[in-house]
Enzyme design. Structure first.
Site, short mmCIF file in Angstrom:
data_model
loop_
_atom_site.label_atom_id
_atom_site.label_comp_id
_atom_site.label_asym_id
_atom_site.label_seq_id
_atom_site.Cartn_x
_atom_site.Cartn_y
_atom_site.Cartn_z
N THR A 93 0.82 -1.21 0.00
CA THR A 93 0.00 0.00 0.00
C THR A 93 0.86 1.27 0.00
OG1 THR A 93 -1.45 1.29 1.45
CG2 THR A 93 -0.08 -0.32 2.53
N ASP A 94 0.28 2.37 -0.47
CA ASP A 94 0.99 3.65 -0.40
C ASP A 94 1.06 4.19 1.03
OD1 ASP A 94 -1.69 4.36 -0.06
OD2 ASP A 94 -1.70 5.92 -1.58
N GLU A 95 0.27 3.57 1.94
CA GLU A 95 0.22 4.10 3.31
C GLU A 95 1.55 3.93 4.04
OE1 GLU A 95 -3.47 3.40 5.40
OE2 GLU A 95 -4.54 3.10 3.51
N TYR B 68 -1.72 -0.45 11.02
CA TYR B 68 -1.85 -1.12 9.72
C TYR B 68 -0.65 -0.80 8.83
CZ TYR B 68 -3.23 -1.63 4.80
OH TYR B 68 -3.24 -1.93 3.45
N LYS C 175 2.38 -3.19 7.32
CA LYS C 175 2.64 -3.37 5.88
C LYS C 175 4.07 -2.93 5.56
CE LYS C 175 0.24 -4.57 2.99
NZ LYS C 175 -0.12 -5.92 2.45
P1 NAD Z 1 -9.46 -7.47 2.34
O1 NAD Z 1 -9.47 -7.19 3.81
O2 NAD Z 1 -10.67 -7.20 1.54
O3 NAD Z 1 -9.07 -9.00 2.10
C1 NAD Z 1 -8.05 -9.65 2.81
C2 NAD Z 1 -8.18 -11.14 2.55
O4 NAD Z 1 -7.10 -11.80 3.27
C3 NAD Z 1 -9.48 -11.76 3.07
O5 NAD Z 1 -9.99 -12.65 2.11
C4 NAD Z 1 -9.06 -12.52 4.33
O6 NAD Z 1 -9.87 -13.66 4.60
C5 NAD Z 1 -7.63 -12.91 3.97
N1 NAD Z 1 -6.81 -13.13 5.19
C6 NAD Z 1 -6.70 -12.29 6.25
N2 NAD Z 1 -5.89 -12.83 7.18
C7 NAD Z 1 -5.46 -14.03 6.68
C8 NAD Z 1 -4.61 -15.05 7.16
N3 NAD Z 1 -4.03 -14.94 8.37
N4 NAD Z 1 -4.36 -16.12 6.37
C9 NAD Z 1 -4.96 -16.24 5.15
N5 NAD Z 1 -5.80 -15.31 4.65
C10 NAD Z 1 -6.05 -14.22 5.41
O7 NAD Z 1 -8.21 -6.67 1.77
P2 NAD Z 1 -8.04 -5.91 0.38
O8 NAD Z 1 -8.56 -4.54 0.53
O9 NAD Z 1 -8.50 -6.78 -0.72
O10 NAD Z 1 -6.44 -5.80 0.33
C11 NAD Z 1 -5.66 -6.86 -0.23
C12 NAD Z 1 -4.19 -6.48 -0.16
O11 NAD Z 1 -3.98 -5.26 -0.89
C13 NAD Z 1 -3.69 -6.21 1.27
O12 NAD Z 1 -2.40 -6.74 1.37
C14 NAD Z 1 -3.69 -4.70 1.39
O13 NAD Z 1 -2.72 -4.27 2.29
C15 NAD Z 1 -3.35 -4.30 -0.05
N6 NAD Z 1 -3.87 -2.97 -0.49
C16 NAD Z 1 -5.19 -2.64 -0.31
C17 NAD Z 1 -5.65 -1.41 -0.78
C18 NAD Z 1 -7.10 -1.03 -0.66
O14 NAD Z 1 -7.47 0.10 -1.04
N7 NAD Z 1 -7.99 -1.89 -0.20
C19 NAD Z 1 -4.77 -0.52 -1.42
C20 NAD Z 1 -3.43 -0.90 -1.58
C21 NAD Z 1 -3.00 -2.14 -1.11
P1 TYD Z 2 -10.72 3.94 4.37
O1 TYD Z 2 -11.70 3.55 3.33
O2 TYD Z 2 -10.79 3.30 5.73
O3 TYD Z 2 -9.27 3.77 3.74
P2 TYD Z 2 -7.82 4.26 4.30
O4 TYD Z 2 -7.95 4.67 5.71
O5 TYD Z 2 -7.00 3.01 4.17
O6 TYD Z 2 -7.39 5.36 3.40
O7 TYD Z 2 -10.85 5.52 4.59
C1 TYD Z 2 -10.70 6.42 3.51
C2 TYD Z 2 -10.78 7.81 4.08
O8 TYD Z 2 -12.11 8.03 4.59
C3 TYD Z 2 -9.84 8.06 5.26
O9 TYD Z 2 -9.37 9.40 5.21
C4 TYD Z 2 -10.72 7.87 6.48
C5 TYD Z 2 -12.09 8.34 5.99
N1 TYD Z 2 -13.26 7.67 6.60
C6 TYD Z 2 -14.33 8.45 7.08
O10 TYD Z 2 -14.29 9.69 7.04
N2 TYD Z 2 -15.40 7.81 7.62
C7 TYD Z 2 -15.46 6.44 7.72
O11 TYD Z 2 -16.48 5.91 8.25
C8 TYD Z 2 -14.38 5.67 7.19
C9 TYD Z 2 -14.41 4.17 7.27
C10 TYD Z 2 -13.31 6.33 6.63
#
Ligand code: NAD
Ligand code: TYD
Length: 349
Positions: A131-133, A156, A160
């Site tokens: 992630t970019d975070e 988080y 990461k």
């Molecule tokens: P998500 O929470 O929707 O899915 C995570 C998946 O991992 C789930 O299916 C869960 O069952 C599985 N999981 C969790 N713990 C586990 C374990 N101990 N063993 C096996 N499986 C396990 O997450 P997402 O949003 O799809 O993110 C996927 C990846 O992409 C993550 O690594 C996250 O850091 C990265 N990412 C997410 C975003 C975003 O915007 N959502 C952006 C950049 C990177």
């Molecule tokens: P989120 O979807 O949790 O992603 P991330 O924190 O990984 O960027 O949140 C996106 C943005 O929205 C973040 O600035 C937090 C804000 N946010 C709210 O304002 N209200 C909410 O209920 C949630 C879940 C997030």
């Protein structure tokens, strides 16, 4: 024939990556390894579950013995690692779960890959999705590049960042063929409604308050999830060993502006008078350690591999709203049971 273990394939982004690989590469064998936590849902993959090149294995990446056994049984050619605890708010209330899955789980996978592939690292690949975070927060100006120093603030992003360091260390120390990509916020179908966009869609639909943290001034760079999956596909096949790429949408939105746009789209889709949904916006206490702004420079990926986002945000958001409104059963299923308890704790104190 390539055998690929995709971890976290039942989650939001993972399900799009699995779907893309299963459909695009009939000659690959795709194994989806997922623990099925609250965020994992096999209903995300109904359309590919019977494909001959797809298999699901339930398992926990924190269980080193299980992971070692799986690698020796399956002898995969590659790993695309997405399994993670992914929600910042949950990391604030329970950081240890993030250390276990994101750090220990990643190191377990690296160890299993290292042992299984010894002597033949070049033909194998360990792709780590991040992630970019990890870069922390930006002020009003500037973009994260691949050279930006890591400066995570939430449990988080700290977990990461730690996992990224381990992946790099296994490349530098043992020669494992690794690739890391750091992506901005994704949105689209199958997104669990604890994250901002699907949570707001679900609440607006149900005439419930839409919680906006602080003054809604925080900025995120939103990318359509299928564009992320396409970037992962490209990098999995083309990136050099040990390399890192940023992936982002060049699409920065202040939270409050995004929510107002979403309210307008929802009014239209639900045949509500304009302004109805906006009345649901509720400013609530800010998130602790809330990063102000994320924005990605994905120039390297664009220059080297020609990748650019395919969708304008307004179009993508409308598509996303349409998906949620026509997948009522999915939304009902994932918001029943434990979700209600989480919601009460997080938003109703
Ligand atoms: P998500 O929470 O929707 O899915 C995570 C998946 O991992 C789930 O299916 C869960 O069952 C599985 N999981 C969790 N713990 C586990 C374990 N101990 N063993 C096996 N499986 C396990 O997450 P997402 O949003 O799809 O993110 C996927 C990846 O992409 C993550 O690594 C996250 O850091 C990265 N990412 C997410 C975003 C975003 O915007 N959502 C952006 C950049 C990177
Ligand atoms: P989120 O979807 O949790 O992603 P991330 O924190 O990984 O960027 O949140 C996106 C943005 O929205 C973040 O600035 C937090 C804000 N946010 C709210 O304002 N209200 C909410 O209920 C949630 C879940 C997030």
């Amino acid at each position: 024939m390539k055998k690929i273990i995709i971890t976290g394939g039942a989650g939001f982004i993972g399900s799009h990556v699995v779907r893309r690989f299963v459909n695009t590469y009939p000659g690959y064998e795709i194994i989806n390894l997922d623990k099925l936590t609250y965020a994992g849902n096999l209903a995300n993959l109904r359309d590919v579950e019977d494909a001959p090149n797809y298999r699901f294995v339930k398992g926990d990446i924190v269980d080193a013995g299980f992971i070692a056994g799986l690698f020796s049984r399956e002898n995969p050619d590659a790993v695309i690692h997405l399994a993670a605890e992914s929600h910042v708010d949950r990391s604030i209330s329970s950081p240890i779960d993030f250390v276990m899955t994101n750090v220990v789980g990643t190191v377990n996978l690296l160890n299993a890959a290292r042992n299984q592939w010894k002597g033949d690292y070049d033909s194998k690949r360990f792709y780590h999705v991040s992630t970019d975070e990890v870069y922390g927060t930006l002020g009003e100006e500037g973009l994260f590049t691949e050279e930006t120093a890591y400066d995570p603030h939430s449990p988080y992003s700290a977990s990461k960042a730690s996992s990224d360091h381990f992946v790099r260390a296994y490349h530098d120390t043992y020669g494992l063929n690794t690739v890391i990509s750091n992506c901005s916020n994704n949105y689209g179908s199958y997104h669990f409604p604890e994250k901002l966009i699907p949570l707001a869609i679900n609440n607006i639909k149900n005439n419930k308050a839409v919680p906006v943290y602080g003054k809604g001034e925080n900025i995120r760079d939103w990318l359509w999830v299928e564009d992320h999956a396409r970037a992962i596909d490209l990098l999995f096949h083309k990136a050099n060993p040990g390399d890192t790429y940023n992936i982002g949408g060049h699409n920065e939105w202040k939270n409050i502006d995004l929510i107002r746009l979403l309210c307008r789209i929802m009014d239209k889709k639900l045949d509500r008078e304009e302004g109805t949904s906006e009345n649901l916006i509720a400013f609530v206490a800010d998130r602790a350690g809330h990063d102000l702004r994320y924005a990605i420079d994905s120039g390297k990926l664009q220059r080297e591999l020609g990748w650019t986002p395919s969708l304008q945000f307004e179009e993508g958001l409308e598509k996303t709203v349409d998906w949620y409104l026509s997948n009522e059963e999915w939304l009902q299923d994932v918001t029943s049971g434990n979700y209600q308890e989480y919601y009460r704790k997080q938003y109703e104190g």
